[in-house]
Structures are given as C-alpha cells and as structure tokens.
Design a protein around this motif. Structure first.
Motif, PDB file in Angstrom:
ATOM      1  N   LEU A  65       0.786  -1.125  -0.117  1.00 51.54           N
ATOM      2  CA  LEU A  65      -0.066   0.025  -0.097  1.00 51.54           C
ATOM      3  C   LEU A  65       0.788   1.019   0.152  1.00 51.54           C
ATOM      4  O   LEU A  65       0.383   2.264  -0.597  1.00 51.54           O
ATOM      5  CB  LEU A  65      -1.083  -0.003   1.254  1.00 51.54           C
ATOM      6  N   GLU A  66       2.142   1.132   0.471  1.00 51.18           N
ATOM      7  CA  GLU A  66       2.929   2.356   0.233  1.00 51.18           C
ATOM      8  C   GLU A  66       3.228   2.747  -1.477  1.00 51.18           C
ATOM      9  O   GLU A  66       3.606   3.695  -1.627  1.00 51.18           O
ATOM     10  CB  GLU A  66       4.237   2.154   0.941  1.00 51.18           C
ATOM     11  N   PHE A  67       2.651   1.662  -2.156  1.00 49.57           N
ATOM     12  CA  PHE A  67       3.025   1.945  -3.744  1.00 49.57           C
ATOM     13  C   PHE A  67       1.975   2.056  -4.511  1.00 49.57           C
ATOM     14  O   PHE A  67       2.093   2.509  -5.599  1.00 49.57           O
ATOM     15  CB  PHE A  67       4.111   0.702  -4.128  1.00 49.57           C
ATOM     16  N   PHE A  68       0.901   1.834  -3.868  1.00 51.71           N
ATOM     17  CA  PHE A  68      -0.479   1.886  -4.470  1.00 51.71           C
ATOM     18  C   PHE A  68      -1.339   2.727  -3.705  1.00 51.71           C
ATOM     19  O   PHE A  68      -1.585   2.307  -2.292  1.00 51.71           O
ATOM     20  CB  PHE A  68      -1.059   0.300  -4.691  1.00 51.71           C
ATOM     21  N   THR A  69      -2.261   3.548  -4.405  1.00 49.90           N
ATOM     22  CA  THR A  69      -3.504   4.252  -3.909  1.00 49.90           C
ATOM     23  C   THR A  69      -4.743   3.099  -4.020  1.00 49.90           C
ATOM     24  O   THR A  69      -4.806   2.997  -5.284  1.00 49.90           O
ATOM     25  CB  THR A  69      -3.561   5.431  -4.294  1.00 49.90           C
ATOM     26  N   ALA A  70      -5.094   2.862  -3.016  1.00 55.06           N
ATOM     27  CA  ALA A  70      -6.209   1.926  -3.085  1.00 55.06           C
ATOM     28  C   ALA A  70      -7.554   2.668  -2.637  1.00 55.06           C
ATOM     29  O   ALA A  70      -7.712   3.354  -1.491  1.00 55.06           O
ATOM     30  CB  ALA A  70      -6.222   0.792  -1.971  1.00 55.06           C
ATOM     31  N   THR A  71      -8.806   2.353  -3.552  1.00 55.87           N
ATOM     32  CA  THR A  71      -9.965   2.779  -3.259  1.00 55.87           C
ATOM     33  C   THR A  71     -10.896   1.647  -3.092  1.00 55.87           C
ATOM     34  O   THR A  71     -10.742   0.859  -3.925  1.00 55.87           O
ATOM     35  CB  THR A  71     -10.521   3.976  -4.321  1.00 55.87           C
ATOM     36  N   PHE A  72     -11.670   1.302  -1.889  1.00 50.98           N
ATOM     37  CA  PHE A  72     -12.450   0.460  -1.759  1.00 50.98           C
ATOM     38  C   PHE A  72     -14.024   0.825  -2.029  1.00 50.98           C
ATOM     39  O   PHE A  72     -14.388   1.820  -1.194  1.00 50.98           O
ATOM     40  CB  PHE A  72     -12.253  -0.054  -0.353  1.00 50.98           C
ATOM     41  N   HIS A  73     -14.454   0.287  -2.797  1.00 54.96           N
ATOM     42  CA  HIS A  73     -15.987   0.623  -3.366  1.00 54.96           C
ATOM     43  C   HIS A  73     -16.702  -0.371  -2.828  1.00 54.96           C
ATOM     44  O   HIS A  73     -17.088  -1.326  -3.370  1.00 54.96           O
ATOM     45  CB  HIS A  73     -16.067   0.858  -4.807  1.00 54.96           C
ATOM     46  N   GLY A  74     -17.140  -0.321  -1.529  1.00 54.28           N
ATOM     47  CA  GLY A  74     -17.795  -1.429  -0.743  1.00 54.28           C
ATOM     48  C   GLY A  74     -19.154  -1.628  -1.041  1.00 54.28           C
ATOM     49  O   GLY A  74     -19.635  -2.664  -1.312  1.00 54.28           O
ATOM     50  N   ASP A  75     -19.859  -0.755  -1.815  1.00 56.40           N
ATOM     51  CA  ASP A  75     -21.170  -0.794  -2.219  1.00 56.40           C
ATOM     52  C   ASP A  75     -21.289  -1.544  -3.506  1.00 56.40           C
ATOM     53  O   ASP A  75     -22.280  -2.153  -3.885  1.00 56.40           O
ATOM     54  CB  ASP A  75     -21.800   0.724  -2.594  1.00 56.40           C
ATOM     55  N   GLU A  76     -20.041  -1.445  -4.345  1.00 58.03           N
ATOM     56  CA  GLU A  76     -19.798  -2.089  -5.531  1.00 58.03           C
ATOM     57  C   GLU A  76     -19.147  -3.288  -5.592  1.00 58.03           C
ATOM     58  O   GLU A  76     -19.030  -4.329  -6.708  1.00 58.03           O
ATOM     59  CB  GLU A  76     -19.427  -1.296  -6.747  1.00 58.03           C
ATOM     60  N   ILE A 108     -15.776  -3.359  -5.545  1.00 58.85           N
ATOM     61  CA  ILE A 108     -14.679  -3.297  -6.041  1.00 58.85           C
ATOM     62  C   ILE A 108     -13.392  -2.561  -5.724  1.00 58.85           C
ATOM     63  O   ILE A 108     -13.798  -1.420  -4.909  1.00 58.85           O
ATOM     64  CB  ILE A 108     -15.123  -2.568  -7.285  1.00 58.85           C
ATOM     65  N   LEU A 109     -12.136  -3.173  -5.891  1.00 58.06           N
ATOM     66  CA  LEU A 109     -11.049  -2.220  -5.487  1.00 58.06           C
ATOM     67  C   LEU A 109     -10.459  -1.668  -6.605  1.00 58.06           C
ATOM     68  O   LEU A 109     -10.095  -2.406  -7.725  1.00 58.06           O
ATOM     69  CB  LEU A 109     -10.263  -3.443  -4.558  1.00 58.06           C
ATOM     70  N   THR A 110     -10.271  -0.445  -6.279  1.00 56.12           N
ATOM     71  CA  THR A 110      -9.193   0.237  -7.456  1.00 56.12           C
ATOM     72  C   THR A 110      -7.992   0.555  -7.058  1.00 56.12           C
ATOM     73  O   THR A 110      -7.798   1.176  -5.787  1.00 56.12           O
ATOM     74  CB  THR A 110     -10.173   1.706  -7.900  1.00 56.12           C
ATOM     75  N   LEU A 111      -6.905   0.262  -7.600  1.00 58.96           N
ATOM     76  CA  LEU A 111      -5.517   0.522  -7.276  1.00 58.96           C
ATOM     77  C   LEU A 111      -4.986   1.163  -8.472  1.00 58.96           C
ATOM     78  O   LEU A 111      -5.096   0.895  -9.567  1.00 58.96           O
ATOM     79  CB  LEU A 111      -4.718  -1.078  -7.181  1.00 58.96           C
ATOM     80  N   GLU A 112      -4.041   2.075  -7.899  1.00 56.27           N
ATOM     81  CA  GLU A 112      -3.495   2.989  -8.841  1.00 56.27           C
ATOM     82  C   GLU A 112      -1.870   3.134  -8.490  1.00 56.27           C
ATOM     83  O   GLU A 112      -1.643   3.395  -7.118  1.00 56.27           O
ATOM     84  CB  GLU A 112      -4.045   4.474  -8.996  1.00 56.27           C
ATOM     85  N   PRO A 113      -0.935   3.085  -9.023  1.00 56.20           N
ATOM     86  CA  PRO A 113       0.291   3.181  -8.591  1.00 56.20           C
ATOM     87  C   PRO A 113       0.405   4.677  -8.154  1.00 56.20           C
ATOM     88  O   PRO A 113       0.022   5.433  -8.787  1.00 56.20           O
ATOM     89  CB  PRO A 113       1.331   2.942  -9.733  1.00 56.20           C
ATOM     90  N   ASN A 114       1.297   4.961  -7.075  1.00 53.43           N
ATOM     91  CA  ASN A 114       1.532   6.305  -6.745  1.00 53.43           C
ATOM     92  C   ASN A 114       2.808   6.803  -6.683  1.00 53.43           C
ATOM     93  O   ASN A 114       3.812   5.857  -7.390  1.00 53.43           O
ATOM     94  CB  ASN A 114       0.828   6.676  -5.298  1.00 53.43           C
ATOM     95  N   LYS A 115       3.298   8.006  -6.426  1.00 49.02           N
ATOM     96  CA  LYS A 115       4.639   8.676  -6.797  1.00 49.02           C
ATOM     97  C   LYS A 115       5.817   7.459  -5.808  1.00 49.02           C
ATOM     98  O   LYS A 115       6.932   7.709  -6.284  1.00 49.02           O
ATOM     99  CB  LYS A 115       4.583  10.103  -5.885  1.00 49.02           C
ATOM    100  N   ASN A 116       5.441   6.708  -4.972  1.00 49.38           N
ATOM    101  CA  ASN A 116       6.409   5.829  -4.394  1.00 49.38           C
ATOM    102  C   ASN A 116       6.706   4.753  -5.096  1.00 49.38           C
ATOM    103  O   ASN A 116       7.601   3.882  -4.756  1.00 49.38           O
ATOM    104  CB  ASN A 116       5.997   5.477  -2.959  1.00 49.38           C
TER     105      ASN A 116
END
Length: 160
Positions: free
Chosen positions: A123-134, A136-144
């Motif tokens: 998680l230090e390398f990816f921004t995680a967004t948890f869409h609990g209602d759907e 779905i997990l969205t991951l995007e590489p971050n600046k680290n």
C-alpha cells in the motif's frame, strides 16, 4: 486497475445473515530463485506489513534466516513469528499491463497464515480505493511506486 471482490461462503452471524462475505483479494505473482507462484492476497489496510504464508517462500526458493525473525499478533493468531526477506519481486497483472516491483515481505512460520498485502511493501506503492457498495477495489500506482509497468503482449516497458 479494478478488481472485483472475491465472494466466500460463511456461517451466518448476527448482522451478516446472508452466509457470504466479500473480500478485496487480488491475484499476485511472487518470484524467487526457483520460479514463481500465483495466489490471491487480501489487500489489508489494517496490516502494517506484507505477510505471506511460509509455503510461498519454500516454493519460490526464498531462504528464511533466524536472524531476520520478528513477531506479530493479530485476531485469533496469538504471537506469530515472521521471517523478513527484502527485495522480493512481486507482480500484478491486469488487462494489458503488468506492474512489477521489489518489496520487503515477511513470511509467516505457518503455511496456514493468510496472504496479506499491507502498508509496507504494497500500500505504500499503490493508492487503494475500496468501493464497498460495488464490491470493487481500485488500485493506482502512486509516486512511491519504483517498479516497472510492462505491456503484457510484448513485454515492452511502458514506465521505467
């Protein structure tokens, strides 16, 4: 990168009577001197470390040393010994891309421990967004993120 939560049966409990649970598990490859293994790991914001069961180290040929032991505890686990290994090669494959990076990983002394992608090593390398209602997990590489993004079809590096 979008991942559907995995669905698992469970015994109905008060407040969760449907008998199923949804978990943000994603497919991951781990590389070592003896090859690679693919398995599903839980993206766990409550875990400080990225922890895998011991059999993964055994299968890919990662040597675990007593001098690199630490201890942790969690719900129902008691005190668990963990073996630290640095620079373990990890890979996510999604759609037409692959994300590959080296990270510190801790291997549990138990083969039964769940695979957890925690803050250190994942998680230090990816921004995680948890869409609990759907579910779905969205991951995007971050600046680290210091790894490589590869085109899955021709292995061409998209981002160094």
């Amino acid at each position: 990168m979008k991942f559907d939560y995995k669905v698992y049966p469970r015994d109905p409990v008060p407040g969760a009577l449907k008998g199923i649970t949804f978990q943000p598990k994603i497919p991951l490859h781990v590389f070592g001197p003896k090859g690679k293994i693919r398995f599903d790991a839980l993206v766990d914001t409550g875990s400080a470390l990225t922890i895998f069961p011991r059999f993964i180290a055994d299968q890919v040929g990662v040597t675990l040393h007593e001098r690199n032991v630490t201890h942790t505890s969690g719900i129902g686990e008691g005190n668990v010994r963990l073996f630290h290994a640095k620079d373990i090669e990890l890979e996510l494959q999604i759609d037409e891309g692959m994300y590959r990076w080296s990270a510190p990983v801790w291997f549990s002394e138990s083969d039964e421990s769940p695979a957890l992608l925690g803050r250190k090593g994942f998680l230090e390398f990816f921004t995680a967004t948890f869409h609990g209602d759907e579910h779905i997990l969205t991951l995007e590489p971050n600046k680290n993120f210091h790894g490589k993004v590869l085109n899955i079809w021709d292995q061409e590096t998209i981002k160094p």
